[in-house]
Design a protein around this motif. Structure first.
Motif, short mmCIF file in Angstrom:
data_model
loop_
_atom_site.label_atom_id
_atom_site.label_comp_id
_atom_site.label_asym_id
_atom_site.label_seq_id
_atom_site.Cartn_x
_atom_site.Cartn_y
_atom_site.Cartn_z
N PHE A 1 0.84 -1.20 0.00
CA PHE A 1 0.00 0.00 0.00
C PHE A 1 0.87 1.25 0.00
O PHE A 1 0.58 2.23 -0.69
N TYR A 2 1.96 1.21 0.77
CA TYR A 2 2.89 2.34 0.77
C TYR A 2 3.55 2.51 -0.59
O TYR A 2 3.72 3.64 -1.06
N TYR A 3 3.94 1.42 -1.21
CA TYR A 3 4.57 1.50 -2.53
C TYR A 3 3.61 2.14 -3.53
O TYR A 3 4.00 3.02 -4.31
N GLU A 4 2.37 1.69 -3.52
CA GLU A 4 1.39 2.23 -4.47
C GLU A 4 1.21 3.73 -4.27
O GLU A 4 1.15 4.49 -5.24
N ASN A 5 1.14 4.17 -3.01
CA ASN A 5 0.96 5.60 -2.75
C ASN A 5 2.18 6.40 -3.18
O ASN A 5 2.05 7.49 -3.75
N ALA A 6 3.36 5.86 -2.90
CA ALA A 6 4.59 6.58 -3.23
C ALA A 6 4.77 6.75 -4.73
O ALA A 6 5.42 7.70 -5.18
N HIS A 7 4.20 5.84 -5.52
CA HIS A 7 4.38 5.88 -6.97
C HIS A 7 3.11 6.29 -7.71
O HIS A 7 3.02 6.13 -8.93
N SER A 8 2.13 6.83 -6.98
CA SER A 8 0.85 7.18 -7.61
C SER A 8 0.85 8.57 -8.22
O SER A 8 0.03 8.86 -9.09
N GLY A 9 1.73 9.44 -7.74
CA GLY A 9 1.73 10.82 -8.22
C GLY A 9 0.58 11.65 -7.67
O GLY A 9 0.33 12.76 -8.15
N LEU A 10 -0.12 11.14 -6.65
CA LEU A 10 -1.27 11.86 -6.10
C LEU A 10 -0.82 13.02 -5.24
O LEU A 10 0.16 12.92 -4.50
N ASP A 11 -1.54 14.13 -5.33
CA ASP A 11 -1.31 15.25 -4.42
C ASP A 11 -2.05 15.00 -3.10
O ASP A 11 -3.04 14.26 -3.06
N VAL A 12 -1.57 15.63 -2.04
CA VAL A 12 -2.26 15.58 -0.76
C VAL A 12 -3.51 16.45 -0.84
O VAL A 12 -3.44 17.61 -1.22
#
Length: 384
Positions: free
Chosen positions: A307-318
Motif C-alpha cells: 500500500f505504501y509502494y502504491e501511494n509513493a508511486h501514484s503521483g497523487l497530491d495531498v
C-alpha cells in the motif's frame, strides 16, 4: 465498482494450526549475536534493543492469550464486502441512539482496526462507528491486484458507506488514515459532514516537504522545525523500505514473527508519546500484541507495505478537503504546530494535548473520544 454489493457477516477465527505455528516459530527464533553493551532494555538508539525484544517475544509465546483477545474483537459486528474486486473487512458498530451520526474511523500503518478497540465504546452513544481496513491490512487481504492507492481506496470507502446505508457521515483519521479522510472530503464533499484528524508533533516534519513552509516564520522558528525534521529522519528507514522495496522487507515479515514484532513494536517507542517509555508502557501490552498478531496471521506485514509502494508511486497530491469543516486534535503538541500547519487559523476546531503521541486511540482514548464528540457537536456540523 463491482456489482456484487453483498455485506457478508464476519467473525475472527484464527485456525489453531496457525497459532501453534506461531508459538513454534517463536520458540525456534534464530537470534542475532548481541553487540557487547547492548543490555539496556530502554536503549532504542540502534533500534529495538535485543534484551527487550526477547522479553516481548517470550510473553507473546508463553503468556499472551490470542483466544481471549479474539473474543473481544468478535464482540463487535464485522462484515466483509468486495469492491472493485478487492475484499474489504469492516467493523460496523451501530449505536442504540436513533439520532447517532455515522462516523468512519481511518487507520494507517502500523495500526489496524485493533487500534480503535478502546475508542469504540466511548463513541457509540453518539455515533454509528465504521472502521474499514485498507487493502492489504488485516482481513482486507489478500490483495486482489496492484494499484490500490489512496484515491482508489477512498472511492471504495465511499462505496462501503453507501452499502451500509449512510449517505452522509463524518470521518476521523490519523497517519495514512488522515490521507483517506482528507481525500474523502475533497472528492465527496457532499457526503462528508466533517473531518477530524488525530496528529502529533512529528507532523512538523512534513513542513518543508509534504506541506510548504508558511510565510512569516522567523529564522528561529524555521530552525526549530528543521530540528524536528532532523530528529525524524532516522524514522524514515521503514518508510523508504515500504515505499520502494516492499517485496524485500515483505519476505522477512511474513517468515519471521520476531521480525514482524520488531518492525512494529519499535514504532510504539519512537512514535508514541513519552520517549522514556518502552512500547508496552505507552500502550497496553496485550493490545499491542493483538495488533501485531493480526499482521502476522493475515500476512499483512508484506501486503500493507505494498500500500505504501502504491501511494509513493501514484503521483497523487495531498488533498485535505478545504470546503468541509475540519478539526485537529494534536497530541504531544509542539508549540509551533499550529503556527506551521494552520498559520491563518482557518481550521475552526484545534485542540492541543501534552499527553499521547502518534497513536491517540491507543494511548489516550478518552481524550480523543472527547475531542471527536466536541467537534461533531459544534455549530456548523450538520447531517442535513
Amino acid at each position: 465498482m463491482n456489482q456484487n454489493t453483498a455485506l457478508t457477516p464476519f467473525r475472527v477465527d484464527i485456525p489453531q494450526a496457525d497459532m501453534d505455528d506461531l508459538r513454534d516459530r517463536l520458540a525456534r527464533t534464530r537470534w542475532p549475536i548481541p553487540v557487547p553493551g547492548r543490555d539496556d532494555r530502554a536503549d532504542f538508539s540502534r533500534g529495538i534493543p535485543p534484551v527487550y525484544l526477547k522479553e516481548l517475544a517470550e510473553y507473546w509465546r508463553d503468556a499472551f492469550d490470542w483466544r481471549a483477545q479474539e473474543a473481544k474483537l468478535n464482540a463487535y459486528d464485522q462484515v466483509t464486502t468486495v469492491v472493485d474486486g478487492q475484499t474489504f473487512h469492516v467493523v460496523h458498530v451501530r449505536s442504540a441512539n436513533p439520532e447517532a451520526t455515522p462516523l468512519m474511523l481511518n487507520h494507517g500503518w502500523p495500526g489496524s482496526f485493533v487500534e480503535y478497540q478502546r475508542l469504540i465504546p466511548l463513541l457509540t452513544d453518539e455515533f454509528h462507528v465504521v472502521i474499514p481496513s485498507p487493502p492489504g491490512f488485516g482481513f482486507s487481504t489478500p490483495l486482489s491486484a496492484t494499484g490500490w492507492e489512496l484515491a482508489r481506496t477512498t472511492d471504495a470507502y465511499a462505496e462501503i458507506m453507501t452499502r451500509l446505508g449512510y449517505e452522509r457521515f463524518g470521518a476521523h483519521g490519523s497517519d495514512v488514515g488522515a490521507g483517506t479522510v482528507g481525500r474523502l472530503a475533497a472528492v465527496h464533499p457532499e457526503r462528508v459532514i466533517g473531518t477530524h484528524f488525530g496528529s502529533d508533533a512529528k507532523w512538523l516534519a512534513l513542513v518543508g516537504d509534504t506541506f510548504p513552509y508558511p510565510d512569516g516564520l522567523s529564522d528561529d522558528e524555521i530552525a526549530q522545525i528543521e530540528a524536528v525534521r532532523a530528529e525524524d529522519a532516522p524514522e524514515r528507514g521503514y518508510l523508504e523500505m515500504q515505499n520502494h522495496r516492499p517485496d524485500t522487507i515483505g519476505a522477512a515479515l511474513t517468515d519471521s514473527p520476531v521480525g514482524q514484532l520488531a518492525w512494529i513494536a519499535e514504532k510504539f517507542k519512537t512514535r508514541a508519546g513519552g520517549a522514556y517509555r518502552t512500547p508496552d508502557e505507552s500502550v497496553d501490552r496485550d493490545q499491542l500484541l493483538t495488533n501485531i498478531s493480526l499482521y502476522w496471521f493475515t500476512r499483512s506485514g508484506a501486503s500493507s507495505a505494498q500500500f505504501y509502494y502504491e501511494n509513493a508511486h501514484s503521483g497523487l497530491d495531498v488533498l485535505m478537503g478545504a470546503g468541509v469543516p475540519s478539526g485537529f486534535a494534536v497530541f504531544d503538541a509542539h508549540p509551533l504546530m499550529r503556527r506551521a500547519m494552520d498559520p491563518w487559523k482557518a481550521i475552526g476546531h484545534w485542540s492541543e494535548f501534552t499527553e499521547g503521541g502518534h497513536f491517540p486511540a491507543m494511548e489516550e482514548p478518552e481524550l480523543l473520544a472527547a475531542d471527536i464528540r466536541a467537534f461533531f457537536r459544534a455549530p456548523g456540523i450538520s447531517r442535513d
